[in-house]
Design a protein around this motif. Structure first.
Motif, PDB file in Angstrom:
ATOM      1  N   ASP A  93       0.832  -1.211   0.000  1.00 19.22           N
ATOM      2  CA  ASP A  93       0.000   0.000   0.000  1.00 19.22           C
ATOM      3  C   ASP A  93       0.863   1.255   0.000  1.00 19.22           C
ATOM      4  N   ALA A  94       1.959   1.226   0.739  1.00 21.56           N
ATOM      5  CA  ALA A  94       2.841   2.392   0.801  1.00 21.56           C
ATOM      6  C   ALA A  94       3.422   2.711  -0.576  1.00 21.56           C
ATOM      7  N   ILE A  95       3.886   1.687  -1.279  1.00 24.13           N
ATOM      8  CA  ILE A  95       4.418   1.888  -2.628  1.00 24.13           C
ATOM      9  C   ILE A  95       3.346   2.455  -3.548  1.00 24.13           C
ATOM     10  N   ASP A  96       2.157   1.875  -3.464  1.00 26.90           N
ATOM     11  CA  ASP A  96       1.049   2.311  -4.308  1.00 26.90           C
ATOM     12  C   ASP A  96       0.682   3.768  -4.040  1.00 26.90           C
ATOM     13  N   LEU A  97       0.623   4.144  -2.766  1.00 27.38           N
ATOM     14  CA  LEU A  97       0.234   5.507  -2.404  1.00 27.38           C
ATOM     15  C   LEU A  97       1.245   6.537  -2.895  1.00 27.38           C
ATOM     16  N   VAL A  98       2.516   6.195  -2.857  1.00 32.46           N
ATOM     17  CA  VAL A  98       3.543   7.160  -3.266  1.00 32.46           C
ATOM     18  C   VAL A  98       3.626   7.291  -4.781  1.00 32.46           C
ATOM     19  N   LEU A  99       3.559   6.182  -5.495  1.00 33.52           N
ATOM     20  CA  LEU A  99       3.865   6.200  -6.928  1.00 33.52           C
ATOM     21  C   LEU A  99       2.656   6.257  -7.849  1.00 33.52           C
ATOM     22  N   SER A 100       1.472   5.916  -7.356  1.00 34.84           N
ATOM     23  CA  SER A 100       0.312   5.925  -8.251  1.00 34.84           C
ATOM     24  C   SER A 100       0.033   7.333  -8.778  1.00 34.84           C
ATOM     25  N   ALA A 101      -0.468   7.377  -9.995  1.00 32.48           N
ATOM     26  CA  ALA A 101      -0.747   8.666 -10.640  1.00 32.48           C
ATOM     27  C   ALA A 101      -2.068   9.215 -10.106  1.00 32.48           C
ATOM     28  N   ARG A 102      -2.020   9.704  -8.880  1.00 33.30           N
ATOM     29  CA  ARG A 102      -3.213  10.286  -8.262  1.00 33.30           C
ATOM     30  C   ARG A 102      -2.850  11.655  -7.696  1.00 33.30           C
ATOM     31  N   ARG A 103      -3.835  12.516  -7.597  1.00 40.25           N
ATOM     32  CA  ARG A 103      -3.602  13.846  -7.040  1.00 40.25           C
ATOM     33  C   ARG A 103      -4.149  13.966  -5.625  1.00 40.25           C
ATOM     34  N   SER A 104      -4.836  12.941  -5.148  1.00 43.66           N
ATOM     35  CA  SER A 104      -5.355  12.970  -3.787  1.00 43.66           C
ATOM     36  C   SER A 104      -5.537  11.542  -3.311  1.00 43.66           C
ATOM     37  N   ALA A 105      -5.673  11.377  -2.020  1.00 42.04           N
ATOM     38  CA  ALA A 105      -5.926  10.071  -1.409  1.00 42.04           C
ATOM     39  C   ALA A 105      -6.590  10.321  -0.070  1.00 42.04           C
ATOM     40  N   THR A 106      -7.364   9.355   0.379  1.00 42.56           N
ATOM     41  CA  THR A 106      -8.103   9.498   1.626  1.00 42.56           C
ATOM     42  C   THR A 106      -7.375   8.760   2.750  1.00 42.56           C
ATOM     43  N   PHE A 107      -7.189   9.459   3.861  1.00 35.22           N
ATOM     44  CA  PHE A 107      -6.538   8.868   5.029  1.00 35.22           C
ATOM     45  C   PHE A 107      -7.397   9.105   6.257  1.00 35.22           C
ATOM     46  N   THR A 108      -7.182   8.262   7.276  1.00 42.21           N
ATOM     47  CA  THR A 108      -7.857   8.426   8.562  1.00 42.21           C
ATOM     48  C   THR A 108      -6.822   8.337   9.664  1.00 42.21           C
ATOM     49  N   ASP A 109      -7.249   8.589  10.887  1.00 37.86           N
ATOM     50  CA  ASP A 109      -6.332   8.491  12.020  1.00 37.86           C
ATOM     51  C   ASP A 109      -5.766   7.088  12.162  1.00 37.86           C
ATOM     52  N   ALA A 110      -6.510   6.080  11.690  1.00 35.79           N
ATOM     53  CA  ALA A 110      -6.049   4.696  11.800  1.00 35.79           C
ATOM     54  C   ALA A 110      -4.817   4.423  10.943  1.00 35.79           C
ATOM     55  N   ASP A 111      -4.503   5.309   9.988  1.00 34.02           N
ATOM     56  CA  ASP A 111      -3.302   5.132   9.177  1.00 34.02           C
ATOM     57  C   ASP A 111      -2.043   5.560   9.913  1.00 34.02           C
ATOM     58  N   PHE A 112      -2.193   6.231  11.051  1.00 32.35           N
ATOM     59  CA  PHE A 112      -1.037   6.660  11.840  1.00 32.35           C
ATOM     60  C   PHE A 112      -0.660   5.557  12.823  1.00 32.35           C
ATOM     61  N   HIS A 113       0.618   5.301  12.935  1.00 28.67           N
ATOM     62  CA  HIS A 113       1.077   4.260  13.845  1.00 28.67           C
ATOM     63  C   HIS A 113       0.671   4.595  15.275  1.00 28.67           C
ATOM     64  N   GLY A 114      -0.024   3.665  15.906  1.00 31.54           N
ATOM     65  CA  GLY A 114      -0.492   3.888  17.259  1.00 31.54           C
ATOM     66  C   GLY A 114      -1.495   5.017  17.384  1.00 31.54           C
ATOM     67  N   LEU A 115      -2.151   5.401  16.267  1.00 29.33           N
ATOM     68  CA  LEU A 115      -3.116   6.507  16.234  1.00 29.33           C
ATOM     69  C   LEU A 115      -2.499   7.835  16.678  1.00 29.33           C
ATOM     70  N   ASP A 116      -1.177   7.939  16.579  1.00 24.68           N
ATOM     71  CA  ASP A 116      -0.473   9.156  17.000  1.00 24.68           C
ATOM     72  C   ASP A 116      -0.411  10.143  15.837  1.00 24.68           C
ATOM     73  N   THR A 117      -1.392  11.018  15.754  1.00 28.19           N
ATOM     74  CA  THR A 117      -1.455  11.979  14.647  1.00 28.19           C
ATOM     75  C   THR A 117      -0.524  13.168  14.866  1.00 28.19           C
TER      76      THR A 117
END
Length: 634
Positions: A93-117
């Motif tokens: 997922d990390a590779i996809d998020l960085v390299l995919s030809a997109r101009r935006s992506a959706t994230f939530t607090d759950a994407d932060f390690h230990g929910l530490d935003t």
């Protein structure tokens, strides 16, 4: 919309410059400035330009379950194995998020390690074997970095190192993703900027997900758009199809809505809306406009190919992606075996280039299938391992020496477990499996739920196989006979690697130790099973050859003496009474397990040690807290 990806125009700089396109592979040129902004005269860098872009390094900080990962993948297939929830899919997922030809992506607090935003997510992908456009000094020189396989990424390219660029994705507490080209000197000068969209399109990975049907239509991210153009006439054909659909619907719907239409016309006449006095029921022109996604592949009977079975659609798409290799340098496949039979798994791996001498693309796959493990080489496999003291993730290459490949082929299943018990041979494998069945019958915890797998050491290979597992970071045990002296240097290597050994009194084989220590009332059942499996005449002859007066026709009320037990153990060893997994499994479940409490000596001690080692295995995804031996990383 329908043109090849290679014809995109750079939105920032217009058409891609071809100034460096004519440089031959391996050519040298000088960069314009050093880190202080002074002209650079003496440093030279090696240049590529004609190869397929490759990920040289992936660095992840605080993304989902990964606190930290720094990894340098290989150029071809990179197969990720390891316990569930160890972070393998998050790597893709990390590779996809960085390299995919997109101009935006959706994230939530759950994407932060230990929910530490409070601490940003940082994902850096460093790309090498760059196309000529990214080697342009005027446009990208400030972001050029160096790559050396021995020292990794350096911010300043040195002589002999490869020129690479790093793309960074940052997600802060506002959940707004930011993509930038990154170098330390550019960050110090506060001049970071995004890679132009056209370049990102060229680097964009193709993802083969669980459901691949969307690739069989000309959608925006379909592989069909990568391998061929939709002809210009398709636009007119789509518009004409929409017109025909509207007209056909009007003819069919006229009778159904006639009363309603009559009322509409009447009201229109009364209120003076001239355009509605002749109203008809047609499809809304906007509602039936067709885009490229409306064009899909069908079989000879007109059935959409998206209706293919899961495995068939994945195989077809993988083949199409092979054709799209020049415009899709990286492929991501999560759970490669999903929906495929073993023979189709092998075909899919071949499509992805697993057996090619020169890899056609860089591929990242996750798997829990022993078929995949057996088909890939040790150099193509990485084991996901958590650090014992911190939630950092390490990816350890399995291939260390030539012997590791044989271990991989023979013991593929064991590589998918956190802990491995290497057994000298089939007898020990069967015994521990039988004992495990007995313990499970008694309501105790099964070996499988403890994350422990067995591996057959096939006698002479057991030491090397145990070492292969231990050096790859597996919690490893070795259970062996004591009838032969083992190599002192190999034993020392096992000890240094943290391998736990389980063995018998010298000079006993497993059969000899069983007959020497097991309860008296278990002797007859053992011999009867041996007669059933090997023939009564053969077993009796082997016994008489070692002790002519030993009669097992009736139970001796005084029990069996040492000489009788020794003769039985020697006969069982020489006659190979229990030398199959199935025979030994029955012995373990039906004889050894039930009679263990009445037995004694080293038999009971070793079995209890084995059981304790199994039960003390860490939970899936964790490491052994008591193991302070760090494997050597490759």
């Amino acid at each position: 919309m329908f043109s090849k990806l290679t014809t995109f125009i750079d939105p920032y700089f217009g058409m891609i410059s071809d100034q460096t396109a004519q440089l031959p592979p391996g050519a040298l040129f000088k960069s314009s400035v050093d880190t202080a902004g002074n002209p650079r005269q003496n440093r030279r860098r090696t240049v590529g330009g004609d190869g397929m872009p490759l990920i040289r390094q992936l660095k992840i900080e605080r993304f989902r379950g990964i606190r930290h990962l720094e990894w340098s993948p290989g150029s071809g297939i990179n197969g990720l194995i390891g316990p569930g929830d160890s972070g393998k899919s998050s790597v893709l997922d990390a590779i996809d998020l960085v390299l995919s030809a997109r101009r935006s992506a959706t994230f939530t607090d759950a994407d932060f390690h230990g929910l530490d935003t409070a601490r940003d997510i940082l994902i850096d992908v460093t790309i090498g074997d760059l196309p000529a456009s990214l080697l342009d000094l005027d446009r990208y020189g400030f972001f050029h970095r160096g790559w050396d396989s021995d020292i990794g990424v350096t911010d300043e390219p040195e002589a002999g190192s490869e020129i690479v660029v790093s793309i960074r994705l940052t997600i802060g507490a506002d959940l707004d993703p930011k993509w930038t080209l990154f170098s330390e000197r550019a960050e110090a000068d506060d001049c970071l900027r995004d890679l132009p969209f056209a370049e990102r399109v060229r680097l964009a990975p193709t993802r083969l997900g669980a459901f691949a049907g969307h690739h069989l239509a000309w959608g925006v991210r379909s592989v069909l758009n990568r391998i061929a153009e939709v002809r210009p006439a398709a636009g007119a054909a789509l518009a004409d199809a929409a017109r025909q659909a509207r007209a056909a619907f009007g003819d069919a719907a006229a009778a159904e809505v006639a009363d309603t239409i009559a009322m509409v016309r009447d009201v229109a006449g009364q209120v003076g809306v001239a355009g509605a006095e002749e109203a008809e029921a047609l499809l809304d022109a906007h509602g039936v406009s067709f885009g490229a996604g409306a064009i899909a592949l069908h079989d000879g009977d007109g059935v959409p190919l998206r209706n293919l079975g899961l495995g068939s659609s994945r195989l077809l798409v993988a083949g199409l992606q092979a054709l799209a290799g020049n415009t899709s340098p990286i492929t991501l496949v999560d759970e490669l075996e999903h929906g495929l039979e073993p023979f189709r798994i092998i075909r899919l791996l071949h499509q992805l280039g697993a057996k090619d001498a020169v890899p056609p693309r860089q591929v990242f796959v996750t798997t829990h299938s022993p078929v995949v493990v057996r088909e890939l080489s040790a150099q193509q496999l990485w084991r996901a391992r958590r650090d014992p003291d911190a939630p950092d993730l390490s990816l350890i290459k399995l291939g260390r020496n030539p012997a590791d490949q044989g271990t991989l082929r023979t013991c593929a299943d064991a590589f998918l477990a956190p802990s491995v018990l290497v057994c000298e041979g089939a007898t020990e494998v069967g015994l521990i499996r039988g004992l495990d069945l007995y313990w499970t019958d008694q309501g105790d915890r099964p070996m499988g739920s403890c994350g422990v797998a067995t591996a057959d050491g096939t006698g002479s290979n057991m030491l090397q196989r145990a070492l292969s597992f231990a050096q790859a970071g597996y919690r490893t045990g070795l259970w062996h006979d004591s009838d032969k002296e083992l190599d002192a240097e190999e034993l020392r290597a096992l000890e240094e690697a943290g391998v736990m050994r389980f063995f018998w009194d010298e000079p006993n084989t497993t059969e000899m130790q069983i007959f020497a220590s097991i309860a008296d009332d278990a002797i007859r059942p053992l011999v009867e099973l041996a007669r059933e499996w090997n023939g009564e005449e053969s077993v009796n002859g082997q016994i008489r050859a070692r002790k002519a007066d030993l009669d097992l026709a009736f139970d001796d009320p005084l029990g069996y003496d040492l000489a009788e037990r020794s003769a039985l153990g020697a006969a069982a060893t020489k006659g190979k009474w229990f030398k199959t997994v199935s025979y030994a499994e029955t012995i373990g479940r039906d004889v050894l397990g039930p009679h263990l409490a009445g037995s004694g000596g080293r038999l009971v001690q070793t079995v209890e040690e084995l059981r304790a080692w199994i039960l003390n295995a860490p939970e899936d995804g964790e490491e052994d807290a008591g193991d302070d031996v760090e494997p050597e990383y490759l």
